[in-house]
Design a protein around this motif. Sequence first.
Motif, PDB file in Angstrom:
ATOM      1  N   GLY A 211      33.430  76.172  74.620  1.00 17.40           N
ATOM      2  CA  GLY A 211      33.770  77.579  74.848  1.00 17.40           C
ATOM      3  C   GLY A 211      33.872  77.888  76.331  1.00 17.40           C
ATOM      4  N   ARG A 212      34.941  78.576  76.706  1.00 17.28           N
ATOM      5  CA  ARG A 212      35.192  78.853  78.121  1.00 17.28           C
ATOM      6  C   ARG A 212      34.696  80.226  78.562  1.00 17.28           C
ATOM      7  NH1 ARG A 212      35.788  73.552  78.588  1.00 17.28           N
ATOM      8  NH2 ARG A 212      37.905  72.757  78.533  1.00 17.28           N
ATOM      9  N   GLY A 213      33.938  80.918  77.682  1.00 18.68           N
ATOM     10  CA  GLY A 213      33.450  82.255  78.031  1.00 18.68           C
ATOM     11  C   GLY A 213      32.232  82.228  78.940  1.00 18.68           C
TER      12      GLY A 213
ATOM     13  N   THR B 271      39.488  79.581  75.595  1.00 12.66           N
ATOM     14  CA  THR B 271      39.189  78.633  74.515  1.00 12.66           C
ATOM     15  C   THR B 271      40.332  78.682  73.494  1.00 12.66           C
ATOM     16  OG1 THR B 271      36.892  79.403  74.748  1.00 12.66           O
ATOM     17  CG2 THR B 271      37.358  77.932  72.902  1.00 12.66           C
TER      18      THR B 271
ATOM     19  N   LYS C 207      30.859  75.285  66.530  1.00  6.08           N
ATOM     20  CA  LYS C 207      30.657  76.706  66.203  1.00  6.08           C
ATOM     21  C   LYS C 207      31.445  77.073  64.944  1.00  6.08           C
ATOM     22  CE  LYS C 207      30.642  80.152  69.444  1.00  6.08           C
ATOM     23  NZ  LYS C 207      31.256  81.187  70.307  1.00  6.08           N
TER      24      LYS C 207
ATOM     25  N   TYR D 275      30.395  96.042  80.782  1.00  2.92           N
ATOM     26  CA  TYR D 275      30.208  94.593  80.914  1.00  2.92           C
ATOM     27  C   TYR D 275      29.458  94.028  79.718  1.00  2.92           C
ATOM     28  CZ  TYR D 275      27.987  90.351  82.886  1.00  2.92           C
ATOM     29  OH  TYR D 275      27.510  89.086  83.113  1.00  2.92           O
TER      30      TYR D 275
ATOM     31  N   ASP E 263      36.925  90.502  77.054  1.00  2.00           N
ATOM     32  CA  ASP E 263      36.248  91.561  77.807  1.00  2.00           C
ATOM     33  C   ASP E 263      36.290  91.290  79.313  1.00  2.00           C
ATOM     34  OD1 ASP E 263      34.802  94.070  77.463  1.00  2.00           O
ATOM     35  OD2 ASP E 263      33.213  93.016  78.523  1.00  2.00           O
ATOM     36  N   GLU E 264      36.274  90.026  79.661  1.00  2.00           N
ATOM     37  CA  GLU E 264      36.347  89.573  81.070  1.00  2.00           C
ATOM     38  C   GLU E 264      35.902  90.595  82.134  1.00  2.00           C
ATOM     39  OE1 GLU E 264      40.108  88.113  83.131  1.00  2.00           O
ATOM     40  OE2 GLU E 264      38.869  86.342  83.089  1.00  2.00           O
TER      41      GLU E 264
ATOM     42  N   PRO F  39      21.285  87.462  77.113  1.00  2.00           N
ATOM     43  CA  PRO F  39      21.186  86.759  78.407  1.00  2.00           C
ATOM     44  C   PRO F  39      21.546  87.591  79.629  1.00  2.00           C
ATOM     45  CG  PRO F  39      22.521  85.530  76.801  1.00  2.00           C
ATOM     46  CD  PRO F  39      22.326  86.903  76.243  1.00  2.00           C
TER      47      PRO F  39
ATOM     48  N   GLY G 221      30.911  92.292  76.617  1.00  2.00           N
ATOM     49  CA  GLY G 221      31.370  90.902  76.621  1.00  2.00           C
ATOM     50  C   GLY G 221      30.384  89.999  75.897  1.00  2.00           C
ATOM     51  N   GLU G 222      29.127  90.430  75.790  1.00  2.00           N
ATOM     52  CA  GLU G 222      28.144  89.666  75.005  1.00  2.00           C
ATOM     53  C   GLU G 222      28.580  89.782  73.554  1.00  2.00           C
ATOM     54  OE1 GLU G 222      24.900  88.407  72.708  1.00  2.00           O
ATOM     55  OE2 GLU G 222      25.644  90.449  72.629  1.00  2.00           O
ATOM     56  N   GLU G 223      28.669  88.653  72.845  1.00  2.00           N
ATOM     57  CA  GLU G 223      29.433  88.670  71.593  1.00  2.00           C
ATOM     58  C   GLU G 223      28.910  89.626  70.528  1.00  2.00           C
ATOM     59  OE1 GLU G 223      29.721  84.654  70.244  1.00  2.00           O
ATOM     60  OE2 GLU G 223      27.606  84.495  69.748  1.00  2.00           O
TER      61      GLU G 223
ATOM     62  N   VAL H 170      33.395  84.305  67.311  1.00  2.00           N
ATOM     63  CA  VAL H 170      33.914  84.927  68.531  1.00  2.00           C
ATOM     64  C   VAL H 170      34.200  83.813  69.527  1.00  2.00           C
ATOM     65  CG1 VAL H 170      33.452  86.555  70.414  1.00  2.00           C
ATOM     66  CG2 VAL H 170      32.440  86.955  68.159  1.00  2.00           C
ATOM     67  N   ASN H 171      35.405  83.786  70.052  1.00  2.00           N
ATOM     68  CA  ASN H 171      35.751  82.818  71.101  1.00  2.00           C
ATOM     69  C   ASN H 171      36.424  83.512  72.277  1.00  2.00           C
ATOM     70  OD1 ASN H 171      36.342  80.149  68.817  1.00  2.00           O
ATOM     71  ND2 ASN H 171      34.994  80.007  70.581  1.00  2.00           N
ATOM     72  N   ASN H 172      36.306  82.874  73.411  1.00  2.00           N
ATOM     73  CA  ASN H 172      36.914  83.366  74.642  1.00  2.00           C
ATOM     74  C   ASN H 172      38.439  83.144  74.637  1.00  2.00           C
ATOM     75  OD1 ASN H 172      37.701  82.050  77.642  1.00  2.00           O
ATOM     76  ND2 ASN H 172      36.721  84.040  77.679  1.00  2.00           N
TER      77      ASN H 172
ATOM     78  N   ASN I 168      37.286  87.261  72.462  1.00  2.00           N
ATOM     79  CA  ASN I 168      36.554  87.989  73.491  1.00  2.00           C
ATOM     80  C   ASN I 168      37.413  88.074  74.755  1.00  2.00           C
ATOM     81  OD1 ASN I 168      34.763  88.990  75.363  1.00  2.00           O
ATOM     82  ND2 ASN I 168      33.042  87.726  74.683  1.00  2.00           N
TER      83      ASN I 168
HETATM   84  C1  FMN Z   1      26.299  89.960  79.517  1.00  2.00           C
HETATM   85  C2  FMN Z   1      27.291  88.993  78.941  1.00  2.00           C
HETATM   86  C3  FMN Z   1      28.654  89.175  79.178  1.00  2.00           C
HETATM   87  C4  FMN Z   1      29.572  88.289  78.633  1.00  2.00           C
HETATM   88  N1  FMN Z   1      30.899  88.497  78.886  1.00  2.00           N
HETATM   89  C5  FMN Z   1      31.815  87.671  78.337  1.00  2.00           C
HETATM   90  C6  FMN Z   1      33.205  87.906  78.533  1.00  2.00           C
HETATM   91  O1  FMN Z   1      33.608  88.850  79.216  1.00  2.00           O
HETATM   92  N2  FMN Z   1      34.083  87.043  77.955  1.00  2.00           N
HETATM   93  C7  FMN Z   1      33.649  85.990  77.159  1.00  2.00           C
HETATM   94  O2  FMN Z   1      34.466  85.268  76.616  1.00  2.00           O
HETATM   95  N3  FMN Z   1      32.347  85.747  76.972  1.00  2.00           N
HETATM   96  C8  FMN Z   1      31.427  86.569  77.523  1.00  2.00           C
HETATM   97  N4  FMN Z   1      30.098  86.345  77.278  1.00  2.00           N
HETATM   98  C9  FMN Z   1      29.722  85.211  76.379  1.00  2.00           C
HETATM   99  C10 FMN Z   1      29.828  85.631  74.911  1.00  2.00           C
HETATM  100  O3  FMN Z   1      28.596  86.188  74.485  1.00  2.00           O
HETATM  101  C11 FMN Z   1      30.165  84.454  73.989  1.00  2.00           C
HETATM  102  O4  FMN Z   1      29.301  83.394  74.282  1.00  2.00           O
HETATM  103  C12 FMN Z   1      31.610  83.951  74.141  1.00  2.00           C
HETATM  104  O5  FMN Z   1      32.533  84.995  73.965  1.00  2.00           O
HETATM  105  C13 FMN Z   1      31.881  82.886  73.093  1.00  2.00           C
HETATM  106  O6  FMN Z   1      33.155  82.340  73.279  1.00  2.00           O
HETATM  107  P1  FMN Z   1      33.346  80.814  73.712  1.00  2.00           P
HETATM  108  O7  FMN Z   1      32.425  80.006  72.831  1.00  2.00           O
HETATM  109  O8  FMN Z   1      34.778  80.525  73.451  1.00  2.00           O
HETATM  110  O9  FMN Z   1      32.968  80.722  75.148  1.00  2.00           O
HETATM  111  C14 FMN Z   1      29.141  87.201  77.834  1.00  2.00           C
HETATM  112  C15 FMN Z   1      27.770  87.009  77.610  1.00  2.00           C
HETATM  113  C16 FMN Z   1      26.855  87.889  78.173  1.00  2.00           C
HETATM  114  C17 FMN Z   1      25.413  87.679  77.910  1.00  2.00           C
END
Ligand code: FMN
Length: 433
Positions: free
Chosen positions: A53-55, A212, A64, A169, A83-84, A402, A172-174, A207-209, A81
């Motif tokens: 995952g690139r998030g 990803t 996952k 912000y 939200d970046e 986190p 962005g936490e899933e 949920v994926n970035n 996701n």
């Molecule tokens: C405070 C916070 C903000 C986050 N913001 C983002 C975000 O903007 N984009 C994102 O993809 N993951 C973000 N994450 C991680 C996500 O919770 C989640 O791990 C991710 O979307 C999973 O996708 P991936 O497995 O493809 O990385 C954030 C996590 C935290 C704790």
Amino acid sequence: MATQILLNNIDVPGLANFEVYRQLGGYSSVVKTLKNLTPDQVTGEVTKSGLRGRGGAGFPAGMKWGFIDKKSEKPRYFVCNFDESEPGTFKDRYIGQRNPHQLIEGMILGAYALGAGSAYIYVRGELFYVLRIIEKAIEEAYKQGFLGQNILGSGYSLDLYCQPGAGAYICGEETALLESLEGKRGNPRIKPPFPALVGLYGCPTVVNNVETIAALPWILNNGGEAYAAIGVENSKGTKLISACGHIKKPGVYEIELGLPVEEFIYSDEYCGGIRNGHKLKAVVAGGSSVPILPASLILKTAAGEPRLMSYESLSEGGFQSGTMLGSGGFIVMDETTCIVKNLLTFARFYHHESCGQCSPCREGTSWMEKILHRIENGQGTMKDIDLLVSVSKHIEGNTICPLGDAAAWPVASAIRHFREEFEEHVKLQKCPF
Ligand SMILES: Cc1cc2nc3c(=O)[nH]c(=O)nc-3n(C[C@H](O)[C@H](O)[C@H](O)COP(=O)(O)O)c2cc1C
Ligand code: SF4
């Protein structure tokens, strides 16, 4: 030139239009997959690829997907996701703005693998202009039969929706994202249960970035093994890095994982070196949430090995002398940077963005901002430096999500590596920069 999976056609004029994207081979992975592969085979290819995952957290994507509750009779959802909001990270919007169909193509593949009939792209509120571009692309994909009922006569149907956030912000936490998508305040949920079992509307969800998901078409076109052939150790494929700060060439770069950090910073293919003959002082390698490293430790590990742009190499040495690849937001600082001021900016951000559910995060982020403000403005004491470390330790590991750790790690690492700079602020009773 490194393999380009995500940015290969990014400069082609009109790429955001369906016809241009299709002419360049776009959507061929969907045609191929719906005809030849079962959903489990798609998951199998993604697992083989080693895509993580690139998030930010780097969790293996195929694994996952494997957690999704297939026994449940409830509908399943696939969520992107977008939200970046991580300071220093500006890669996903580049894909959304220039190449939205690659994201949609990836959404179809992921949703098919998971058996989802509905999928969502949750876009950061401030990126409304990107949301408009994606919405137009979704409309085109429906018209061309790549979304909607019975896609390409395969029997598989998918509805794809785009939903703007309201500019927080924490969304962005899933799990906060899922709450927000359900129309509630974006507060993170207590886990377990994880979204794969209880996600959107209480149903199994992945949920994926953006990045990803945008890598999926290439993986399905070329096979998981071809993707896994790029990169090193458990860091496979390519990664987008948004590079900013005191470098000659800020921008979004696609690197093959395993590239030496030194080459990334100094070669003309990437950052082009430090601006105006200045010297490298420090780097925040994976967005504001990861530990900061001084020049000596970002270029080489404590053991003297060249540091690589990979999950393993960047974290080598743990939190004593390592950091994390995170979201790929690469912030470079030269010797004119005041580390205390930089940290104050980050602390103010985390205090503002804390959702307030847990006391250590709600109160701790406020305290850290106040103490840093004192030190930066010449009113700090030596005890304040230790107090900062103590507050950060009380936050770390003691919160629902986190974000607390993300606020604590930069403080602890900045004091670990640049303590003398904090002490100088106290001795001079002003900022030396
Ligand atoms: C405070 C916070 C903000 C986050 N913001 C983002 C975000 O903007 N984009 C994102 O993809 N993951 C973000 N994450 C991680 C996500 O919770 C989640 O791990 C991710 O979307 C999973 O996708 P991936 O497995 O493809 O990385 C954030 C996590 C935290 C704790
Ligand atoms: S750690 Fe902070 S942002 Fe996360 S749930 Fe607790 S208070 Fe909210």
